[in-house]
Design a protein around this motif. Structure first.
Motif, PDB file in Angstrom:
ATOM      1  N   THR A 185     -13.866   2.229   0.681  1.00  0.00           N
ATOM      2  CA  THR A 185     -13.154   2.022  -0.570  1.00  0.00           C
ATOM      3  C   THR A 185     -11.803   1.356  -0.311  1.00  0.00           C
ATOM      4  O   THR A 185     -11.332   1.267   0.822  1.00  0.00           O
ATOM      5  CB  THR A 185     -12.931   3.361  -1.281  1.00  0.00           C
ATOM      6  N   VAL A 186     -11.186   0.917  -1.413  1.00  0.00           N
ATOM      7  CA  VAL A 186      -9.844   0.324  -1.318  1.00  0.00           C
ATOM      8  C   VAL A 186      -8.875   1.355  -0.745  1.00  0.00           C
ATOM      9  O   VAL A 186      -8.017   1.024   0.084  1.00  0.00           O
ATOM     10  CB  VAL A 186      -9.381  -0.173  -2.696  1.00  0.00           C
ATOM     11  N   THR A 203      -2.020  -0.892  -7.981  1.00  0.00           N
ATOM     12  CA  THR A 203      -2.813  -1.881  -7.245  1.00  0.00           C
ATOM     13  C   THR A 203      -3.654  -2.672  -8.233  1.00  0.00           C
ATOM     14  O   THR A 203      -3.989  -2.169  -9.317  1.00  0.00           O
ATOM     15  CB  THR A 203      -3.751  -1.203  -6.226  1.00  0.00           C
ATOM     16  N   ASP A 204      -3.943  -3.923  -7.837  1.00  0.00           N
ATOM     17  CA  ASP A 204      -4.768  -4.744  -8.736  1.00  0.00           C
ATOM     18  C   ASP A 204      -6.253  -4.442  -8.590  1.00  0.00           C
ATOM     19  O   ASP A 204      -7.079  -5.047  -9.270  1.00  0.00           O
ATOM     20  CB  ASP A 204      -4.509  -6.234  -8.499  1.00  0.00           C
ATOM     21  N   LYS A 205      -6.599  -3.552  -7.676  1.00  0.00           N
ATOM     22  CA  LYS A 205      -7.994  -3.113  -7.521  1.00  0.00           C
ATOM     23  C   LYS A 205      -8.015  -1.595  -7.635  1.00  0.00           C
ATOM     24  O   LYS A 205      -7.085  -0.902  -7.203  1.00  0.00           O
ATOM     25  CB  LYS A 205      -8.553  -3.514  -6.137  1.00  0.00           C
ATOM     26  N   ASP A 209     -12.878   1.267  -5.643  1.00  0.00           N
ATOM     27  CA  ASP A 209     -13.726   0.080  -5.447  1.00  0.00           C
ATOM     28  C   ASP A 209     -14.111  -0.059  -3.977  1.00  0.00           C
ATOM     29  O   ASP A 209     -13.327   0.288  -3.081  1.00  0.00           O
ATOM     30  CB  ASP A 209     -12.997  -1.195  -5.893  1.00  0.00           C
ATOM     31  N   VAL A 211     -14.599  -2.244  -0.727  1.00  0.00           N
ATOM     32  CA  VAL A 211     -14.025  -3.492  -0.230  1.00  0.00           C
ATOM     33  C   VAL A 211     -15.137  -4.423   0.235  1.00  0.00           C
ATOM     34  O   VAL A 211     -16.208  -3.989   0.659  1.00  0.00           O
ATOM     35  CB  VAL A 211     -13.045  -3.235   0.938  1.00  0.00           C
ATOM     36  N   MET A 215     -11.693  -9.788   0.608  1.00  0.00           N
ATOM     37  CA  MET A 215     -11.070  -9.259  -0.610  1.00  0.00           C
ATOM     38  C   MET A 215      -9.545  -9.290  -0.490  1.00  0.00           C
ATOM     39  O   MET A 215      -8.978  -9.063   0.575  1.00  0.00           O
ATOM     40  CB  MET A 215     -11.549  -7.819  -0.858  1.00  0.00           C
ATOM     41  N   ILE A 217      -6.045  -7.597  -1.941  1.00  0.00           N
ATOM     42  CA  ILE A 217      -5.541  -6.401  -2.619  1.00  0.00           C
ATOM     43  C   ILE A 217      -4.018  -6.567  -2.750  1.00  0.00           C
ATOM     44  O   ILE A 217      -3.320  -6.791  -1.758  1.00  0.00           O
ATOM     45  CB  ILE A 217      -5.868  -5.120  -1.803  1.00  0.00           C
TER      46      ILE A 217
END
Length: 223
Positions: A185-186, A203-205, A209, A211, A215, A217
């Motif tokens: 995950t992120v 965070t923008d994610k 989520d 990864v 990607m 982040i």
């Protein structure tokens, strides 16, 4: 009348010669009989030797003591040698110069874990981790972590694990860096990269989520 003693002497000598001749003939016949008997015995021994077979058995690279056999059937030979064989084992045999050579490669039951899936595969003595991966249909990338070298021979009950890693770009505190992280995950990626989030940071994610390779982040610090 005076010639009779001479005749008797000649008769006696003649009989002695006949007896000696008969004795010689007897010994000659005896010698021939003995020669024939020796010949028959030698032929019998040669025949037995020619019909005697030997077997050499190798199990997982280890050679067993050679045994005398009556049949060239592999199953019969292995039973006589007390070598247990399962249905998954590989058995091969060849015959050369009156000897049977049998090779037994024991089955090795292995599991390959990758991409959240575990695949059981059956290999044999001498097979390697690379062959287990191939049989399981698993490809290992240059960034992935393999639990054992590809050239290592497999063992029965062996567990092979493939840990995927990906490259992610993380922007935080005004800098952008590439990080090689275990696929997860992120939140896992940020933790592995050594980046701590404040209680108000964003965070923008989503942290949950998964990864993916490449990607990006971005972290926004809030103070």
């Amino acid at each position: 009348m005076r010639r009779r003693p001479g005749r008797r002497k000649w008769t006696t000598v003649s009989r002695a010669r006949q007896i000696e001749k008969a004795r010689r003939e007897k010994f000659t016949r005896l010698g021939v009989s003995l020669a024939l008997m020796c010949g028959i015995t030698a032929a019998s021994v040669a025949s037995v030797a020619a019909s005697t077979w030997h077997a050499s058995i190798q199990v997982d690279g280890s050679t067993q003591p050679e045994i005398v056999i009556e049949s060239t059937d592999s199953d019969s030979i292995l039973r006589k040698a007390s070598v247990p064989v399962s249905t998954d084992d590989l058995v091969s045999s060849t015959i050369e110069d009156g000897k049977v050579f049998i090779t037994v490669r024991k089955a090795k039951h292995v599991t390959v874990a990758a991409d959240e899936k575990t695949t059981p595969v059956t290999l044999h003595y001498g097979d390697t981790v690379a062959e287990a991966l191939s049989q399981a249909g698993v490809t290992v990338g240059s960034n992935d972590i393999l639990s054992a070298p590809k050239t290592m021979p497999v063992t029965d009950g062996m567990e092979i694990t493939v840990t995927r890693r990906v490259t992610v770009k993380i922007t935080a505190d005004g800098t952008t860096k590439d990080y090689l992280v275990v696929k997860g995950t992120v939140a896992d990626a940020l933790s592995e990269a050594g980046i701590t989030l404040g209680s108000e940071d964003i965070t923008d994610k989503a942290l949950t989520d998964q990864v993916t390779d490449g990607m990006q982040i971005r972290i926004g610090r809030v103070s």
